[in-house]
Design a protein around this motif. Structure first.
Motif, short mmCIF file in Angstrom:
data_model
loop_
_atom_site.label_atom_id
_atom_site.label_comp_id
_atom_site.label_asym_id
_atom_site.label_seq_id
_atom_site.Cartn_x
_atom_site.Cartn_y
_atom_site.Cartn_z
N ASN A 53 -4.96 12.38 -2.06
CA ASN A 53 -5.02 11.21 -2.93
C ASN A 53 -6.25 11.33 -3.83
O ASN A 53 -7.26 11.92 -3.45
CB ASN A 53 -5.12 9.94 -2.09
CG ASN A 53 -3.88 9.71 -1.24
OD1 ASN A 53 -2.76 9.84 -1.72
ND2 ASN A 53 -4.08 9.41 0.03
N THR A 92 -2.08 9.09 -8.97
CA THR A 92 -2.96 8.75 -7.84
C THR A 92 -2.96 9.81 -6.74
O THR A 92 -3.39 9.54 -5.62
CB THR A 92 -2.55 7.39 -7.23
OG1 THR A 92 -1.18 7.47 -6.79
CG2 THR A 92 -2.71 6.27 -8.24
N SER A 93 -2.48 11.01 -7.03
CA SER A 93 -2.45 12.07 -6.03
C SER A 93 -2.42 13.43 -6.71
O SER A 93 -2.24 13.52 -7.93
CB SER A 93 -1.23 11.92 -5.11
OG SER A 93 -0.04 12.02 -5.87
N LYS A 213 2.51 11.41 -1.62
CA LYS A 213 1.89 10.32 -0.87
C LYS A 213 2.38 10.30 0.58
O LYS A 213 1.61 10.05 1.52
CB LYS A 213 2.18 8.98 -1.54
CG LYS A 213 1.84 8.91 -3.02
CD LYS A 213 0.35 8.89 -3.27
CE LYS A 213 -0.25 7.56 -2.95
NZ LYS A 213 -1.69 7.49 -3.34
N CYS A 216 0.64 13.04 2.52
CA CYS A 216 -0.76 12.70 2.78
C CYS A 216 -0.90 11.78 3.98
O CYS A 216 -1.90 11.85 4.72
CB CYS A 216 -1.38 12.04 1.55
SG CYS A 216 -1.62 13.15 0.14
#
Length: 251
Positions: A53, A92-93, A213, A216
């Motif tokens: 992230n 965002t990643s 995401k 992660c």
């Protein structure tokens, strides 16, 4: 008669050796052997797939500068292979693929762990190691490059809800390998890279950010700190010569 015949036989040897051609000969097999010898590296190559992230405010140039500085600093103080690969930067990643020697890869992960421990708001967080391929025969990427993936935040179909982790990872690795082969054929040496329009050119080869995401958050994958702890842990091997029978007992 025997003596004269023996003398004639000996006298012909220098004459025959003088007529033997001394031109060096070679063949296609020797050429291929020399070609392979020149292509051998001093260190074995490894490939690693990372996901993480990132903070929403981080810019492409800042993330690229961080890694470029880390690569230069590591290779300046430690012997190793140059780093090639791809950094896909989502909103965002990130998806990061690296190809290098084990020592360089170890120090790249160590640098990340150091920042994560010492900085409260490091812009890379929650990194996970998806897979590591050891002793790869050749590189797929000709250089290290960064590309921004501009995709919508919301998805109509969440693939992680209807598939198992194994199916998600299989599709993820299939897409990334196909993407790597595509870039290997299209991106030329000394260019800036694939650009920031991959989501328009080959959208079917880009893993959705929801997959990144999801990986992660998955507890099945190691973070760099756990990986380095396992890497540094000594391996205890019991040899057959160390086994005594009957087993010693304490009275």
């Amino acid at each position: 008669m025997y003596f004269s015949g023996h003398t004639q036989k000996v006298s012909q040897r220098p004459y025959e050796s003088h007529l033997t051609p001394q031109v060096p000969r070679s063949n296609y097999f020797h050429i291929q052997e020399e070609k392979q010898r020149l292509q051998l590296k001093k260190f074995l190559l490894h490939r690693i797939f990372l996901v993480a992230n990132i903070t929403a405010r981080i810019e492409k140039k800042d993330l690229a500068q961080y890694y470029e500085h880390a690569f230069q600093s590591i290779l300046k103080h430690h012997l190793g292979e140059a780093v090639t690969g791809l950094l896909l930067m989502y909103p965002t990643s990130i998806l990061h693929i690296l190809e290098t020697s084990s020592g360089t890869l170890y120090r790249i992960l160590l640098d990340y762990v150091g920042h994560e421990k010492n900085e409260k708001e490091f812009f890379i967080q929650g990194m996970k190691i998806i897979v590591v391929s050891h002793n790869i025969p050749t590189r797929i990427f000709i250089q290290w490059q960064v590309s921004i993936v501009k995709v919508p935040v919301m998805y109509l179909d969440d693939l992680t809800q209807s598939r198992s982790l194994e199916e998600v990872v299989t599709e993820f690795l299939t897409q990334t390998h196909k993407l790597a082969l595509y870039l290997c054929k299209t991106v030329k040496v000394s260019t800036k890279g694939p650009g920031d329009n991959l989501h328009q050119v080959v959208p079917e080869l880009l893993p959705p950010e929801q997959i990144i995401k999801y990986l992660c958050k998955s507890e099945e994958f190691m973070d760099p700190e756990a990986f380095l702890d396992m890497y540094n842990k000594p391996i205890h091997v019991t040899l057959d010569s160390e086994v005594v029978w009957p087993a010693p007992s304490v009275f």
